[in-house]
Design a protein around this motif. Structure first.
Motif, PDB file in Angstrom:
ATOM      1  N   ALA A 192       0.982  -1.331  -0.211  1.00  0.00           N
ATOM      2  CA  ALA A 192      -0.045   0.096   0.062  1.00  0.00           C
ATOM      3  C   ALA A 192       0.799   1.116   0.068  1.00  0.00           C
ATOM      4  O   ALA A 192       2.125   0.972   0.425  1.00  0.00           O
ATOM      5  CB  ALA A 192      -0.878  -0.091   1.353  1.00  0.00           C
ATOM      6  N   LEU A 193       0.501   2.172  -0.473  1.00  0.00           N
ATOM      7  CA  LEU A 193       0.996   3.647  -0.505  1.00  0.00           C
ATOM      8  C   LEU A 193       0.487   4.342   0.849  1.00  0.00           C
ATOM      9  O   LEU A 193      -0.752   4.826   0.578  1.00  0.00           O
ATOM     10  CB  LEU A 193       1.008   4.406  -1.825  1.00  0.00           C
ATOM     11  N   ILE A 194       1.365   4.727   1.681  1.00  0.00           N
ATOM     12  CA  ILE A 194       0.898   5.428   2.721  1.00  0.00           C
ATOM     13  C   ILE A 194       0.988   7.099   2.450  1.00  0.00           C
ATOM     14  O   ILE A 194       2.371   7.271   2.547  1.00  0.00           O
ATOM     15  CB  ILE A 194       1.169   5.013   4.219  1.00  0.00           C
ATOM     16  N   PRO A 195       0.123   7.910   2.295  1.00  0.00           N
ATOM     17  CA  PRO A 195       0.522   9.257   2.065  1.00  0.00           C
ATOM     18  C   PRO A 195       0.868   9.842   3.352  1.00  0.00           C
ATOM     19  O   PRO A 195       0.637   9.450   4.510  1.00  0.00           O
ATOM     20  CB  PRO A 195      -0.569   9.680   1.659  1.00  0.00           C
ATOM     21  N   THR A 229      -8.107  10.245   3.367  1.00  0.00           N
ATOM     22  CA  THR A 229      -6.982   9.586   2.524  1.00  0.00           C
ATOM     23  C   THR A 229      -6.203   8.541   3.072  1.00  0.00           C
ATOM     24  O   THR A 229      -5.822   7.482   2.704  1.00  0.00           O
ATOM     25  CB  THR A 229      -6.136  10.618   1.756  1.00  0.00           C
ATOM     26  N   GLU A 247      -8.181   5.523   4.429  1.00  0.00           N
ATOM     27  CA  GLU A 247      -8.441   4.580   3.374  1.00  0.00           C
ATOM     28  C   GLU A 247      -7.091   3.833   3.097  1.00  0.00           C
ATOM     29  O   GLU A 247      -7.142   2.671   2.863  1.00  0.00           O
ATOM     30  CB  GLU A 247      -8.853   5.262   2.349  1.00  0.00           C
ATOM     31  N   ALA A 248      -6.009   4.402   2.917  1.00  0.00           N
ATOM     32  CA  ALA A 248      -4.578   3.794   2.698  1.00  0.00           C
ATOM     33  C   ALA A 248      -4.160   2.640   3.729  1.00  0.00           C
ATOM     34  O   ALA A 248      -3.872   1.680   3.386  1.00  0.00           O
ATOM     35  CB  ALA A 248      -3.674   4.950   2.485  1.00  0.00           C
ATOM     36  N   LEU A 286      -6.756  -0.206   3.318  1.00  0.00           N
ATOM     37  CA  LEU A 286      -6.063  -1.162   2.068  1.00  0.00           C
ATOM     38  C   LEU A 286      -4.785  -1.899   2.493  1.00  0.00           C
ATOM     39  O   LEU A 286      -4.724  -2.944   2.079  1.00  0.00           O
ATOM     40  CB  LEU A 286      -5.500  -0.227   1.022  1.00  0.00           C
TER      41      LEU A 286
END
Length: 195
Positions: free
Chosen positions: A47-50, A60, A63-64, A67
């Protein structure tokens, strides 16, 4: 001559460091994208964690993390994951944020989760969840009996937190001890997931 050798060593060291820095600047960051990470490490990106600086971006981030929880859970196939270690090479890389957020996401998905603050050099979960840090992990690893008081309840349903309790003098010896293994076994017996 000691002074000449020392001066020569300093000059050669500076030239080598300058050369390495020049090469790094010239070729840039070799892992600038998720595709490059997968190609370089031969591992999938889960996953990409912002990085979230503004409050309006928290959805956002949530949701990351959901996921990430889903991806990690499904990657285990039929055998559920019982323990997850979140670690990093240096301070400030976000391991506490990822671990706590992952634990919250798993608890919100209905799992009974225990979050353990193993960062005895810079404990943070007691502040994050507004909990009393004691009793905690360092107390247990120093010989305090395992009691339910170690599992602090927080505002998140299905989530209990084991705070670090204090900064330890030799955290690595405590974390590598047999007592740590026994403590994790005890926590795993009563939880779906220990983070």
């Amino acid at each position: 001559n000691l002074q000449q050798n020392l001066l020569l060593g300093v000059i050669v060291g500076l030239l080598l460091a300058g050369g390495i820095i020049g090469i790094l600047v010239q070729f840039g960051d070799p892992l600038a994208s998720p595709d490059e990470v997968e190609r370089f490490l031969y591992l999938p990106v889960l996953a990409l964690i912002p990085r979230v600086a503004a409050m309006d971006k928290l959805d956002t981030l949530a949701e990351a993390l959901r996921l990430l929880h889903l991806t990690v859970s499904s990657s285990r196939g039929t055998q559920p994951m019982r323990r997850l270690l979140v670690a990093s090479g240096s301070k400030g890389e976000g391991k506490s944020t990822i671990a706590s957020s992952y634990a919250v996401a798993a608890a919100q998905a209905g799992k009974r989760v225990v979050l353990v603050d193993g960062d005895m050099a810079s404990p943070s979960f007691h502040d994050l969840f507004l909990l009393d840090p004691s009793p905690g992990l360092a107390d247990v690893l120093r010989g305090m009996p395992f009691t339910p008081a170690i599992l602090h309840k927080c505002r998140v349903n299905n989530l209990r937190v084991v705070c670090s309790s204090c900064m330890a003098i030799d955290p690595f010896a405590l974390l590598a001890s047999d007592r740590m293994g026994m403590f994790l076994d005890m926590l795993s017996a009563d939880a779906d997931l220990v983070v």
